[in-house]
Design a protein around this motif. Structure first.
Motif, PDB file in Angstrom:
ATOM      1  N   TYR A   8       0.823  -1.205   0.000  1.00 20.72           N
ATOM      2  CA  TYR A   8       0.000   0.000   0.000  1.00 20.72           C
ATOM      3  C   TYR A   8       0.861   1.261   0.000  1.00 20.72           C
ATOM      4  O   TYR A   8       0.593   2.212  -0.739  1.00 20.72           O
ATOM      5  N   GLN A   9       1.930   1.260   0.796  1.00 20.42           N
ATOM      6  CA  GLN A   9       2.732   2.479   0.921  1.00 20.42           C
ATOM      7  C   GLN A   9       3.765   2.641  -0.181  1.00 20.42           C
ATOM      8  O   GLN A   9       4.011   3.739  -0.656  1.00 20.42           O
ATOM      9  N   HIS A  10       4.387   1.535  -0.608  1.00 19.66           N
ATOM     10  CA  HIS A  10       5.489   1.617  -1.572  1.00 19.66           C
ATOM     11  C   HIS A  10       5.110   0.976  -2.902  1.00 19.66           C
ATOM     12  O   HIS A  10       5.957   0.405  -3.573  1.00 19.66           O
ATOM     13  N   ARG A  11       3.855   1.091  -3.294  1.00 24.97           N
ATOM     14  CA  ARG A  11       3.344   0.291  -4.403  1.00 24.97           C
ATOM     15  C   ARG A  11       4.218   0.342  -5.657  1.00 24.97           C
ATOM     16  O   ARG A  11       4.487  -0.684  -6.276  1.00 24.97           O
ATOM     17  N   ASP A  12       4.692   1.494  -6.030  1.00 28.81           N
ATOM     18  CA  ASP A  12       5.442   1.616  -7.277  1.00 28.81           C
ATOM     19  C   ASP A  12       6.815   0.964  -7.203  1.00 28.81           C
ATOM     20  O   ASP A  12       7.400   0.622  -8.239  1.00 28.81           O
ATOM     21  N   VAL A  13       7.359   0.823  -6.008  1.00 28.23           N
ATOM     22  CA  VAL A  13       8.711   0.277  -5.881  1.00 28.23           C
ATOM     23  C   VAL A  13       8.768  -0.928  -4.944  1.00 28.23           C
ATOM     24  O   VAL A  13       9.844  -1.408  -4.631  1.00 28.23           O
ATOM     25  N   CYS A  14       7.620  -1.411  -4.500  1.00 30.41           N
ATOM     26  CA  CYS A  14       7.616  -2.565  -3.598  1.00 30.41           C
ATOM     27  C   CYS A  14       8.046  -3.820  -4.357  1.00 30.41           C
ATOM     28  O   CYS A  14       7.638  -4.048  -5.497  1.00 30.41           O
ATOM     29  N   TRP A  15       8.892  -4.620  -3.724  1.00 33.03           N
ATOM     30  CA  TRP A  15       9.443  -5.817  -4.390  1.00 33.03           C
ATOM     31  C   TRP A  15       9.030  -7.106  -3.692  1.00 33.03           C
ATOM     32  O   TRP A  15       9.601  -8.174  -3.963  1.00 33.03           O
ATOM     33  N   LEU A  16       8.021  -7.052  -2.829  1.00 30.66           N
ATOM     34  CA  LEU A  16       7.563  -8.248  -2.119  1.00 30.66           C
ATOM     35  C   LEU A  16       6.572  -9.025  -2.989  1.00 30.66           C
ATOM     36  O   LEU A  16       5.382  -9.120  -2.677  1.00 30.66           O
ATOM     37  N   TYR A  17       7.061  -9.608  -4.071  1.00 34.93           N
ATOM     38  CA  TYR A  17       6.213 -10.382  -4.968  1.00 34.93           C
ATOM     39  C   TYR A  17       5.902 -11.744  -4.346  1.00 34.93           C
ATOM     40  O   TYR A  17       6.678 -12.265  -3.532  1.00 34.93           O
ATOM     41  N   PRO A  18       4.753 -12.337  -4.692  1.00 30.63           N
ATOM     42  CA  PRO A  18       4.293 -13.562  -4.031  1.00 30.63           C
ATOM     43  C   PRO A  18       5.316 -14.689  -3.924  1.00 30.63           C
ATOM     44  O   PRO A  18       5.403 -15.319  -2.863  1.00 30.63           O
ATOM     45  N   PRO A  19       6.120 -15.009  -4.968  1.00 26.89           N
ATOM     46  CA  PRO A  19       7.072 -16.112  -4.794  1.00 26.89           C
ATOM     47  C   PRO A  19       8.098 -15.859  -3.684  1.00 26.89           C
ATOM     48  O   PRO A  19       8.471 -16.775  -2.947  1.00 26.89           O
ATOM     49  N   LEU A  20       8.534 -14.595  -3.531  1.00 21.66           N
ATOM     50  CA  LEU A  20       9.497 -14.273  -2.485  1.00 21.66           C
ATOM     51  C   LEU A  20       8.828 -14.322  -1.113  1.00 21.66           C
ATOM     52  O   LEU A  20       9.408 -14.839  -0.143  1.00 21.66           O
ATOM     53  N   VAL A  21       7.605 -13.807  -1.015  1.00 22.76           N
ATOM     54  CA  VAL A  21       6.876 -13.847   0.249  1.00 22.76           C
ATOM     55  C   VAL A  21       6.638 -15.293   0.677  1.00 22.76           C
ATOM     56  O   VAL A  21       6.801 -15.655   1.850  1.00 22.76           O
ATOM     57  N   THR A  22       6.277 -16.146  -0.266  1.00 20.79           N
ATOM     58  CA  THR A  22       6.060 -17.561   0.043  1.00 20.79           C
ATOM     59  C   THR A  22       7.327 -18.212   0.578  1.00 20.79           C
ATOM     60  O   THR A  22       7.296 -18.968   1.557  1.00 20.79           O
ATOM     61  N   ALA A  23       8.466 -17.906  -0.054  1.00 26.93           N
ATOM     62  CA  ALA A  23       9.738 -18.465   0.409  1.00 26.93           C
ATOM     63  C   ALA A  23      10.084 -17.970   1.812  1.00 26.93           C
ATOM     64  O   ALA A  23      10.536 -18.746   2.666  1.00 26.93           O
ATOM     65  N   PHE A  24       9.859 -16.668   2.065  1.00 22.16           N
ATOM     66  CA  PHE A  24      10.117 -16.121   3.403  1.00 22.16           C
ATOM     67  C   PHE A  24       9.262 -16.826   4.454  1.00 22.16           C
ATOM     68  O   PHE A  24       9.737 -17.176   5.542  1.00 22.16           O
ATOM     69  N   LYS A  25       8.004 -17.053   4.147  1.00 27.55           N
ATOM     70  CA  LYS A  25       7.108 -17.697   5.105  1.00 27.55           C
ATOM     71  C   LYS A  25       7.499 -19.152   5.339  1.00 27.55           C
ATOM     72  O   LYS A  25       7.405 -19.653   6.467  1.00 27.55           O
TER      73      LYS A  25
END
Length: 360
Positions: A109-126
């Protein structure tokens, strides 16, 4: 030409000969915990990007960043905490691993244009957070909360103005089980949400999420990846509380990634890539561990700790005057008993004693 890696051995080779990496990024098509774990251990910072193919299909790539200059705080006791931060901290509470998905949604929401937390990376982190004992790298989320008043509804969406968000935490870079709270929050999909969509409030046990970050610890080095803040000043409180907490747990180096002004205001300094690799190599195995073992430093918090108590438990005179009291690392959210009033009294007593000794 960009360097593509697929094996941990390639990352180790780059660490041994950093001149092989002409710029700051290596690429990988795999988002496996194994490669991310190895990258963090070798001093890289894991990120992600998304590219579009000729057929308009988009897919994510793992970015492994080895900065030309790394911004960090060492020792953490040198962190600058301004007086107004201590005052405003009384409204907030700190926790770990209670709202991982909420922080991801806040970052989008805050860094939408430059946020890099794409689903495959988030899944790996979790996956790494859920199976912490299998990895040297331990993933954490730090959350900052405020209590929900009776006049506020804990379930209704609360739109927030993007202009009021002052913190840009990592947007340019960029307990052994972590609960899956997807039924509790609405995860923002970057492909389907508009930039002006309201942020869904995240409330848990009477506390509302207002700021937070995702990071990881390797040995006694903690790295902040990215974060967000919804209220003016809450981001600074969260950073200062996290810094003091890291110090109390024995973390030696706080890695903040690339240089941004708010980091230097905290006291962070930049070092070269070579100096970073040397320093990280010294502390990437916690004291008392052998090669290949998981680090011993744990950053888990039980319950919700008052942020003001976390900040006041830093290297103040009161802690030296009252040595019999346990450190913050030995307490949970229900056991912190050293109030601000007691701290002020102890500080006055220490000053009075020092004055008497000087007159003798």
């Amino acid at each position: 030409m960009a360097m593509v890696v697929s094996q941990p051995a390639q990352l180790h080779a780059i660490r041994e000969r950093p001149f092989l990496l002409k710029d700051e990024f290596a690429f990988c098509i795999q988002f496996t915990p194994r490669i991310i774990d190895a990258a963090c251990f070798e001093g890289f910072l894991p990120m992600a990007t998304e590219i579009e193919q000729d057929d308009s299909q988009r897919f994510a790539l793992l970015l492994l960043k080895l900065h030309h200059e790394r911004c960090l705080i060492r020792p953490i006791s040198s962190m600058h905490v301004e007086r107004n931060v201590r005052r405003s901290a009384s409204r907030y509470y700190l926790s770990t691993n209670k709202a991982f998905d909420g922080i991801v949604a806040g970052c989008w929401y805050q860094h939408r244009d430059v946020c890099w937390l794409y689903p495959p990376l988030v899944t790996a982190f979790k996956q790494m957070a859920l199976n912490r004992r299998q990895h040297i790298t331990h993933i954490y989320s730090f959350e900052l909360w405020k209590k929900v008043t009776d006049a506020e509804s804990p379930t209704s969406p609360k739109p927030r103005s993007r202009k009021s968000m002052k913190k840009n935490h990592g947007s340019e870079e960029e307990s052994d089980e972590l609960e899956d709270r997807e039924d509790w929050i609405e995860v923002v999909d970057p492909q389907e949400s508009s930039t002006e969509s309201p942020f869904m409030r995240h409330v848990q046990e009477g506390y509302e999420l207002v700021a937070g970050e995702i990071g990881y610890v390797v040995g006694s080095v903690y790295t902040s990846l990215t974060g967000f803040a919804l209220e003016s000043g809450s981001g600074t409180v969260q950073l200062c509380a996290v810094g003091r907490y890291l110090e109390s747990k024995g973390v030696e180096v706080w890695d903040l990634g690339m240089e941004i002004s708010y980091k230097t205001r905290l006291g962070a300094k930049c070092i070269s890539r070579e100096s970073w690799l040397d320093l990280q190599g010294q502390y990437r195995m916690a004291k008392g561990t052998r090669s290949g073992e998981a680090p011993t430093i744990s950053l888990d918090i039980t319950g919700f700790i008052p942020a003001s108590d976390v900040i006041y438990f830093g290297p103040y005179d009161v802690r030296r005057c009252d040595k019999e009291k346990p450190s913050l690392g030995q307490l949970n959210g229900d056991e912190i008993a050293l109030s601000k009033k007691k701290q002020k009294l102890a500080a006055k007593l220490a000053a009075k004693t020092a004055k008497k000794n000087a007159e003798v």
